[in-house]
Design a protein around this motif. Structure first.
Motif, short mmCIF file in Angstrom:
data_model
loop_
_atom_site.label_atom_id
_atom_site.label_comp_id
_atom_site.label_asym_id
_atom_site.label_seq_id
_atom_site.Cartn_x
_atom_site.Cartn_y
_atom_site.Cartn_z
N ALA A 153 37.38 35.82 35.11
CA ALA A 153 38.64 35.42 35.79
C ALA A 153 39.79 36.15 35.58
O ALA A 153 40.87 35.82 36.14
CB ALA A 153 38.69 33.86 35.23
N ALA A 154 39.72 36.62 34.26
CA ALA A 154 41.22 37.34 33.81
C ALA A 154 40.71 38.26 32.58
O ALA A 154 39.60 38.16 32.08
CB ALA A 154 42.16 36.25 33.36
N PHE A 155 41.57 39.31 32.36
CA PHE A 155 41.60 40.24 31.38
C PHE A 155 42.56 40.63 30.50
O PHE A 155 43.52 40.65 31.23
CB PHE A 155 40.46 41.56 31.78
N THR A 156 42.55 40.12 29.05
CA THR A 156 43.68 40.55 28.39
C THR A 156 43.54 41.90 27.70
O THR A 156 42.53 42.32 26.90
CB THR A 156 44.03 39.35 27.19
N TYR A 157 44.53 42.78 27.90
CA TYR A 157 44.42 44.13 27.30
C TYR A 157 45.25 44.16 26.00
O TYR A 157 46.34 43.97 25.84
CB TYR A 157 44.91 45.25 28.29
N LEU A 158 44.43 44.29 24.89
CA LEU A 158 44.85 44.31 23.43
C LEU A 158 44.90 45.81 22.95
O LEU A 158 44.58 46.80 23.40
CB LEU A 158 43.92 43.36 22.62
N ARG A 159 45.68 45.69 21.76
CA ARG A 159 45.92 46.84 21.11
C ARG A 159 46.84 48.04 21.65
O ARG A 159 46.64 49.11 21.42
CB ARG A 159 44.64 47.71 20.62
N MET A 160 48.02 47.53 22.52
CA MET A 160 48.89 48.55 23.18
C MET A 160 49.70 49.02 22.14
O MET A 160 50.18 48.38 21.36
CB MET A 160 49.27 47.75 24.23
N ASN A 161 49.98 50.47 22.11
CA ASN A 161 50.77 51.06 21.36
C ASN A 161 51.35 52.42 21.96
O ASN A 161 50.95 52.80 23.07
CB ASN A 161 50.12 51.38 19.88
N GLU A 215 35.12 28.96 34.07
CA GLU A 215 35.58 30.36 34.35
C GLU A 215 35.56 31.00 32.80
O GLU A 215 35.72 30.64 31.73
CB GLU A 215 37.00 30.48 34.74
N LEU A 216 35.29 32.38 32.97
CA LEU A 216 35.27 33.16 31.66
C LEU A 216 36.27 34.26 31.84
O LEU A 216 36.67 35.08 32.87
CB LEU A 216 33.90 34.11 31.65
N ALA A 217 37.10 34.40 30.74
CA ALA A 217 38.21 35.54 30.57
C ALA A 217 37.53 36.31 29.61
O ALA A 217 36.75 35.89 28.89
CB ALA A 217 39.63 34.88 30.32
N GLY A 218 38.26 37.43 29.54
CA GLY A 218 37.99 38.57 28.49
C GLY A 218 38.93 39.61 27.97
O GLY A 218 39.91 39.37 28.48
N VAL A 241 34.41 47.44 31.05
CA VAL A 241 35.18 46.00 31.34
C VAL A 241 34.97 46.00 32.67
O VAL A 241 34.70 44.99 33.21
CB VAL A 241 36.72 46.22 31.01
N LEU A 242 35.37 46.82 33.78
CA LEU A 242 35.07 46.71 35.34
C LEU A 242 33.51 46.24 35.54
O LEU A 242 33.30 45.46 36.38
CB LEU A 242 35.40 48.17 35.90
N SER A 243 32.78 46.95 34.80
CA SER A 243 31.46 46.48 35.20
C SER A 243 31.04 45.09 34.89
O SER A 243 30.39 44.45 35.64
CB SER A 243 30.40 47.51 34.16
N THR A 244 31.50 44.60 33.78
CA THR A 244 31.48 43.27 33.41
C THR A 244 32.18 42.19 34.21
O THR A 244 31.81 41.27 34.27
CB THR A 244 32.20 43.03 31.83
N SER A 245 33.39 42.68 34.75
CA SER A 245 34.03 41.86 35.58
C SER A 245 33.84 41.54 37.03
O SER A 245 34.15 40.89 37.76
CB SER A 245 35.60 42.36 35.31
N MET A 246 33.00 42.60 37.35
CA MET A 246 32.58 42.59 38.89
C MET A 246 31.19 41.77 38.98
O MET A 246 30.30 41.94 38.11
CB MET A 246 32.26 43.93 39.35
N PHE A 299 37.01 29.82 28.94
CA PHE A 299 36.10 30.53 27.69
C PHE A 299 36.79 31.95 27.85
O PHE A 299 36.50 32.66 28.59
CB PHE A 299 34.67 30.62 28.14
N ASN A 300 37.54 32.26 26.72
CA ASN A 300 37.94 33.51 26.34
C ASN A 300 37.21 34.51 25.54
O ASN A 300 36.88 33.93 24.28
CB ASN A 300 39.60 33.62 26.02
N PHE A 301 36.46 35.60 25.79
CA PHE A 301 35.50 36.15 24.84
C PHE A 301 35.89 37.59 24.80
O PHE A 301 36.61 38.20 25.49
CB PHE A 301 34.15 36.07 25.64
N THR A 302 35.50 38.31 23.71
CA THR A 302 35.92 39.52 23.25
C THR A 302 34.81 40.63 23.58
O THR A 302 34.05 40.22 24.20
CB THR A 302 36.22 39.62 21.62
N CYS A 303 34.94 41.77 23.11
CA CYS A 303 34.14 42.99 23.06
C CYS A 303 33.77 43.31 24.64
O CYS A 303 32.56 43.78 24.84
CB CYS A 303 32.80 42.86 22.31
N MET A 304 34.46 43.09 25.60
CA MET A 304 34.08 43.24 26.73
C MET A 304 34.20 44.88 27.18
O MET A 304 33.44 45.33 28.34
CB MET A 304 35.18 42.76 27.87
N GLU A 305 34.58 45.75 26.36
CA GLU A 305 34.50 47.32 26.63
C GLU A 305 33.32 47.99 25.65
O GLU A 305 33.29 49.15 25.98
CB GLU A 305 36.02 47.99 26.19
#
Length: 205
Positions: A139-147, A108-111, A126-131, A71-77
């Protein structure tokens, strides 16, 4: 889906229910207090039956469990305190709801992040949510909006600090403000992921 809805409505003798979505959820951008079902209007109009009295994410989590899907979910930050009062929203509450659903369904939950963020506060959330020591972390985190902004000011140092924290379970101290030895990001997991997937894509940290 509309045909299925119409057929189901007719079976239970409520043919008028089969003409579309909820008739009292109004529009996508309306506040819950302005609608007739006092619901999450954005979710209902998108097809998620998630209200004060119905968990719309648990059935999805259970369906994913049947197919061994993460399950991949958004707004982790995102933090509740950073949202405008008039929005009456709780991204932290939503993430908690999804974490509970995935824990119940035993998947598993990914974010991922929803917004373009480079600040230490966003990474800390994000760290608080992942711990988690109870099996409900990420289980994993995808970092978006890289520029190119990623390399401006302290942004790169914040990212390096974040990646190292994630790789070490979020339990290390932050990097010093002045790192005279240079910053080397741990890439062991990245290389392993590339070998397994044999394709280029967004890196999961």
């Amino acid at each position: 889906m509309k045909a299925s809805l119409a057929a189901a409505a007719e079976v239970i003798g409520k043919k008028e229910w089969g003409g579309g979505g909820p008739h009292n959820s109004d529009q996508y951008n309306q506040f819950p207090k302005d609608t007739g079902s006092r619901s999450h209007a954005a979710e209902l109009t998108a097809g998620y039956y998630n209200t004060r009295h119905n968990d719309g994410y648990l059935p999805i989590a259970k369906m994913f469990a049947n197919h061994d899907v993460v399950f991949n979910f958004t707004c982790m930050e995102m933090k509740d305190s950073e949202e405008p009062d008039h929005a009456n929203c709780s991204p932290e509450g939503l993430v908690h709801q999804v974490k509970t659903a995935t824990r119940t369904a035993r998947i598993e939950l990914a974010g991922e992040n929803a917004l373009e963020r480079y600040d230490a506060g966003g990474y800390a959330q994000v760290l608080s949510t992942s711990m988690s020591d109870s099996g409900s972390g990420l289980a994993a985190f995808t970092y978006l909006r890289m520029n190119k902004k990623l390399f401006e000011g302290d942004n790169w140092r914040h990212l390096v600090d974040f990646v190292r924290n994630m790789s070490e379970g979020g339990r290390r101290q932050r990097l010093p403000d002045f790192d005279s030895r240079g910053s080397d990001i741990y890439v062991g997991h990245i290389n392993k992921t590339k070998e397994q997937n044999q394709e280029a894509g967004t890196v999961l940290v």
